[in-house]
Enzyme design. Structure first.
Site, PDB file in Angstrom:
ATOM      1  N   CYS A  67      19.107 -18.447  28.653  1.00 53.71           N
ATOM      2  CA  CYS A  67      18.494 -17.931  27.420  1.00 53.71           C
ATOM      3  C   CYS A  67      16.982 -18.132  27.414  1.00 53.71           C
ATOM      4  CB  CYS A  67      19.109 -18.546  26.170  1.00 53.71           C
ATOM      5  SG  CYS A  67      20.829 -18.095  25.957  1.00 53.71           S
ATOM      6  N   LYS A 106      24.504 -30.613  20.870  1.00 54.11           N
ATOM      7  CA  LYS A 106      23.718 -31.043  22.038  1.00 54.11           C
ATOM      8  C   LYS A 106      23.437 -32.543  21.985  1.00 54.11           C
ATOM      9  CE  LYS A 106      21.612 -26.618  22.853  1.00 54.11           C
ATOM     10  NZ  LYS A 106      22.406 -25.891  23.859  1.00 54.11           N
ATOM     11  N   HIS A 125      13.193 -21.038  24.283  1.00 52.46           N
ATOM     12  CA  HIS A 125      14.549 -20.497  24.303  1.00 52.46           C
ATOM     13  C   HIS A 125      14.510 -19.212  23.473  1.00 52.46           C
ATOM     14  CE1 HIS A 125      18.847 -20.344  23.175  1.00 52.46           C
ATOM     15  NE2 HIS A 125      19.084 -21.160  24.183  1.00 52.46           N
ATOM     16  N   GLN A 165      16.692 -29.861  22.507  1.00 53.13           N
ATOM     17  CA  GLN A 165      16.856 -30.564  23.787  1.00 53.13           C
ATOM     18  C   GLN A 165      16.183 -31.934  23.801  1.00 53.13           C
ATOM     19  OE1 GLN A 165      18.729 -29.502  26.224  1.00 53.13           O
ATOM     20  NE2 GLN A 165      19.146 -27.447  25.444  1.00 53.13           N
ATOM     21  N   ASP A 172      11.238 -26.842  17.883  1.00 53.32           N
ATOM     22  CA  ASP A 172      12.628 -26.706  18.307  1.00 53.32           C
ATOM     23  C   ASP A 172      12.972 -27.961  19.098  1.00 53.32           C
ATOM     24  OD1 ASP A 172      14.965 -26.256  19.673  1.00 53.32           O
ATOM     25  OD2 ASP A 172      14.284 -24.454  20.714  1.00 53.32           O
TER      26      ASP A 172
END
Lengths: 148, 422
Positions: B379, B241, B138, B218, B215
């Site tokens: 993104c 999220k 991202h 998600q 990261d």
């Protein structure tokens, strides 16, 4: 009431499928790039202006049906018009799709009025406006524009 | 489906199925209508909906607990502090962090990565050094590192991916050079759904003493994370999220690293003592939390993970795998549809293009059918460039989505096909 057929009128679908003037104008003396970074629509516009008249105009680009059809219809409408007339069309079109003015049908003509449904779809107004802002940029200072 | 004989009593031998309908009832927004139809929300990778448990917790916080934290000697402030720290402790548990002191509240995963780049990154990265990211990051896990590399005269390098949207790990040993100072990789791709083998990447990097930032924005919505098993040095998540509020997220960092790092921002809350000559910083995690924090956010995030921990995650995993398989097969029947991202391991994300219909037009037509999907580059412009496309339409599902939602998506796509014949 927003309705799909109001947005995707036949003129728009037709110009999206078979864009007119989808070409570089080799002897253009005005050019500008327009892009909408949030959605990725982009066009490059070439204009040949002689004695204040848009003698030729072409575009290339990629994006949604609204942006590409708007560019295509725009090129067919402004070709042969004076720069002053094109700027007047820009203002009338902008007023129509943003819903700030009633569509000036006499000025715009039937092909541009086909975009009036866009005002019911706020997220798509920028798509329709992108080619016109790019034309405006090409005619005034020739710099690229970015719609935020 | 095979017909099964009804048993008098359900026998708890086979794997339990996840009751998505029951879960849906916990999310008030999912029952609203959209354009005269029931809403089908398939944009969970952008943000998730919130269970009543979270909404009530925030409501209750403001009605009964609101005060500034870590300051007042009065009971109300102590109660607010407890609620805020409860959010931290709950999140620490969800990520299996060894200690809540290793959980730093931030605005979201973006700020978490920026924090690491601006503090740890500045400490470690110098001229000629390298930072390694992956081809499917991202922008939030590219730009902060690019800014750092520009500032330091360092180089950003990239682990490539294949046409299925899987990282090419064969290249990893070559890319982990003596100049590599940090590896920053996404756990789950937001635009493709790919689940990356981050444990393996971390092991490879650690074998060369290179720290790894993950990261996890998600990944966390699809089940509890175990930062200790992963052995990652940093792990970033966004509350919104994972069914919590917006404006709150968490950076997990190993204590030894956090201790050595300079503060990110200066101000109140992050100090032990201040004179005009010198400031002593507060201990972890307050050192990284300058200013009055997002208290309601921490409380809401705590409530979100409190909600999540009562789910049967094995059943959720089966349900999400079923949704992915069902959706993948169903959309593949649409003429001219191409799925972008076909990795062997995926979260229930189906990103696609449709010949003759731009993703934004797909999005508009689906919206008319009450189906919310994301369209655009998500993104992840380098991912779009890799596949040679400007954008995709993306249906991203959560545990509260059902096969009915997929059916509505497919019906909507047939409508797109009508408006935009090939």
């Amino acid at each position: 009431m927003s309705d799909l057929s109001e947005l995707y009128q036949q003129v728009i679908l037709d110009h999206n499928k078979a864009p007119r003037n989808f070409r570089e104008v080799p002897d253009a003396n005005r050019t500008a790039d327009g892009d909408n970074p949030l959605c990725g629509d982009r066009i490059t516009l070439w204009v040949k202006v002689t004695d204040g008249v848009i003698e030729d105009v072409g575009f290339q680009g990629q994006g949604c049906a609204i942006s590409q059809a708007s560019a295509s219809v725009m090129t067919t409408v402004v070709k042969g018009k004076t720069v002053v007339e094109a700027e007047k069309l820009f203002r009338a079109f902008h007023g129509m799709v943003t819903g700030t003015a009633e569509p000036d049908r006499t000025t715009l003509g039937v092909k541009l009025v086909a975009f009036s449904g866009v005002k019911e779809f706020p997220a798509r107004v920028k798509c329709a406006n992108l080619p016109w802002h790019t034309l405006h940029a090409a005619l005034t200072n020739g710099d690229g524009i970015t719609l935020e | 489906m095979d017909t099964v004989t009804q048993r008098v009593e359900p026998v708890a031998t086979g794997p339990k199925t996840f009751d998505a309908e029951r879960a849906r009832a916990d999310f008030p927004l999912l029952s609203r209508s959209m354009r005269g139809k029931s809403l089908v929300y398939l944009d969970n990778a952008a943000t998730s909906q919130k269970p009543r448990h979270v909404i009530d917790a925030i409501h209750r916080y403001y009605e009964t607990l609101n005060a500034n934290v870590h300051r007042g000697v009065y009971q109300l402030s102590e109660e607010a502090t407890s609620a805020y720290e409860w959010g931290r402790a709950m999140t620490a548990r969800y990520l299996n962090a060894p200690s809540p002191a290793e959980i730093v509240f931030v605005r979201g995963a973006t700020e978490a990565v920026n924090l690491v780049a601006a503090t740890f990154g500045r400490q470690r990265v110098g001229p000629g050094d390298e930072v390694l990211v992956s081809a499917m990051e991202h922008h939030s896990n590219i730009v902060p590192w690019q800014m750092l590399c520009d500032e330091r005269g360092a180089k950003l390098r990239v682990i490539p991916m294949n046409e299925r949207g899987e990282l090419v790990l064969d290249r990893l040993p070559d890319l982990l050079t003596p100049r590599t100072r940090i590896v920053a990789v996404v756990h789950v791709s937001n635009s493709l759904g790919t689940v990356n083998p981050v444990r393996e990447i971390i092991r490879e990097a650690h074998a060369r003493d290179i720290p790894v930032v993950i990261d996890g924005a998600q990944a966390a919505p699809h089940g509890p994370v175990d930062v200790q098993a992963l052995d990652c040095d940093f792990y970033a998540v966004s509350g919104h999220k994972m069914f919590g509020p917006t404006g709150i997220g968490v950076l997990f960092g190993k204590r030894a690293l956090l201790d050595e790092m300079p503060p990110y921002q200066g101000g109140g809350e992050m100090i032990r003592s201040v004179t005009f000559e010198k400031t002593l910083y507060a201990p972890l995690p307050m050192k990284f939390e300058a200013g009055t924090p997002n208290i309601e956010g921490a409380v809401g995030l705590g409530a979100a993970v409190d909600y999540l921990r009562q789910l049967d995650w094995e059943a959720v995993a089966r349900h999400e795998a079923d949704l992915l398989a069902y959706a993948t097969e169903a959309v593949s029947d649409i003429p001219g549809l191409h799925i972008v991202g076909t990795a062997a391991r995926k979260t229930p994300v189906v990103s696609f293009t449709l010949e003759g219909a731009h993703p934004h037009d797909i999005g508009t037509v689906l919206d008319q059918e009450g189906v919310a999907v994301r369209t655009g580059h998500h993104c992840t412009q380098p991912v779009m460039d890799f596949f040679g496309i400007p954008a995709t339409a993306r249906a991203s599902m959560a545990f509260y989505n059902t096969r009915d939602d997929v059916d509505r998506l497919v019906a909507g796509l047939h409508r797109v096909r009508e408006v935009f014949p090939r």
